[in-house]
Design an enzyme around this catalytic site. Structure first.
Site, PDB file in Angstrom:
ATOM      1  N   HIS A 337     -44.437  25.220  10.320  1.00  0.00           N
ATOM      2  CA  HIS A 337     -43.173  24.841  10.963  1.00  0.00           C
ATOM      3  C   HIS A 337     -42.064  25.836  10.651  1.00  0.00           C
ATOM      4  O   HIS A 337     -42.172  26.668   9.726  1.00  0.00           O
ATOM      5  CB  HIS A 337     -42.749  23.440  10.508  1.00  0.00           C
ATOM      6  N   CYS A 356     -46.855  23.094   3.060  1.00  0.00           N
ATOM      7  CA  CYS A 356     -46.798  23.553   4.446  1.00  0.00           C
ATOM      8  C   CYS A 356     -46.644  25.066   4.501  1.00  0.00           C
ATOM      9  O   CYS A 356     -46.351  25.722   3.500  1.00  0.00           O
ATOM     10  CB  CYS A 356     -45.622  22.902   5.174  1.00  0.00           C
TER      11      CYS A 356
END
Length: 417
Positions: A337, A356
């Site tokens: 992201h 992430c």
């Protein structure tokens, strides 16, 4: 009376009795009784013949049989006729709602033209005529399988979609399947590329299909579900019958190197971009392995409490309500992201996330020139993201759509057929 007179009277009486007995047994008496019986028999035969002439030769068969329950909702209901043609068929619910149907061109059969509802009672009334125009009638009532006694499979990807080369066909059943062979035998997945496609059961409710290597770019994959009436568990039947096709797009594979903190994006084998990244910190490393993008969100909220990252008060270690350009890589919460809250200096130099993969971006997700925006705009569901050189373990194959982390032999060993 003298003795001679008495003897004469007795003789006369005996003679008269003999005549009467003989008269009762003559052939004339038999003729009279036989004629009456013949007349009676002939009359009944004529009645039977007349009744037979009025009865239609047409024989109507309604399926399911009258009083049946647990009927399938796709193929079970039909009406056929022999020695005649159907002239009218009506099908309604118990409440009187009509069901549309299709009559065969030769009027020998009829079937519903729409899928039936589960847990519903239906009534069928049929009329047919034989070659002499005599009518026959049949009626039946039956109930379809209930939700409690049926199962469905929720599948991905969607019909008509275009996906990346890593996208498996993943089916999640709403009930536990005990006869895996029967269910898998009712599902066929094929590719226009000719690749061998095999199913793998992760558990009693999840069945995925994939080839040995990634799908061939530009190919078409077809999923056929023929589960109507298939008994997946004792007394629990399938109800789905449909065909789904989806297209495989260009071959995009992106490789994240946690050690160098870069991501190389390739399309059809050629490098199209190299992006600086910030992966999981040493305390919260990113999984290694092949991961497939399963969802895309232009903006989404990420709260650490939902994936087990909480502080001493039980609150999430982070709660970011507007994470830009987020794409899911695992069920457990791994995303690739955009990151607007970290300084530009971390990308390419420091791994800071909770697992992430972060790309430089801006708040609001409205700058197309940012690395996070570029990668989002050039990615589709089913694209592969490979993470290597992380200190963490390889992601489990069933954590997301990540069955590529199993060898082909391991994958095939999980097939029930």
């Amino acid at each position: 009376m003298t003795a001679s007179k008495r003897r004469g009277l007795m003789a006369a009486s005996a003679l008269l009795g003999g005549v009467m007995v003989l008269s009762a047994c003559t052939g004339d008496g038999d003729k009279g009784g036989s004629a009456a019986a013949d007349a009676s028999t002939k009359s009944q035969a004529q009645i039977d013949e007349a009744a037979a002439q009025e009865t239609s030769k047409a024989r109507i068969v309604i399926s399911p049989k009258n009083g049946a329950d647990n009927a399938g909702i796709n193929n079970d209901a039909k009406v056929t006729v022999s020695d005649g043609t159907l002239t009218q068929v009506t099908m309604t619910t118990a409440e009187g709602k009509s069901v549309k149907g299709e009559m065969a061109a030769d009027s020998k059969s009829w079937k519903p033209s729409e899928q039936l509802e589960r847990a519903t009672t239906y009534k069928i009334a049929a009329t047919a005529k034989d070659a002499d125009g005599r009518e026959a009638h049949e009626n039946a009532s039956f109930a379809t399988v209930s939700k409690a006694n049926s199962f469905i499979g929720n599948f991905t990807p969607e019909d008509g979609s275009t996906v990346g080369v890593g996208m498996p066909v993943s089916i999640n059943f709403n009930k536990a399947i005990t006869d895996k062979k029967a269910v898998q035998s009712g599902i066929k997945v094929s590719s226009s590329s000719g690749q061998e496609v095999v199913g793998h059961w992760f558990n009693s409710q999840r069945l995925d299909f994939r080839p040995d290597q990634y799908w061939t770019e530009g190919s078409t994959v077809t999923l056929k579900l023929d589960l109507d009436g298939v008994e997946g568990a004792k007394g629990v039947f399938g109800v789905q019958q449909k065909t789904v096709t989806f297209k495989i797009g260009r071959n995009q594979v992106s490789t994240v190197d946690v050690a160098t903190k870069t991501m190389k994006v390739t399309q059809d084998g050629k490098t199209v971009k190299t992006i600086l990244i910030s992966a999981g910190s040493p305390e919260n490393p990113t999984y290694n392995g092949q991961m497939v993008i399963s969802e895309k969100f232009k903006e989404t909220r990420m709260n650490g409490a939902t994936v087990g990252f909480t502080d001493d008060d039980g609150k999430g270690e982070y709660d970011i309500k507007d994470v830009p350009h987020a794409m899911r890589l695992s069920t457990s919460g791994t995303f690739i992201h955009g990151n607007y809250w970290g300084p530009d200096s971390i990308f390419g130099s420091t791994n800071t996330s909770h697992g992430c993969v972060g790309l430089n971006d801006v708040k609001g997700a409205n700058d197309p020139n940012q690395p996070g925006a570029w990668f989002y705009d050039n990615s589709i569901v089913g694209d592969v993201v490979i993470v290597k050189n992380s200190k963490d373990a390889t992601i489990k194959p069933d954590n997301g759509l990540n069955g590529w982390n199993m060898s082909w032999a391991q994958w095939k060993a999980g097939s029930a057929v």
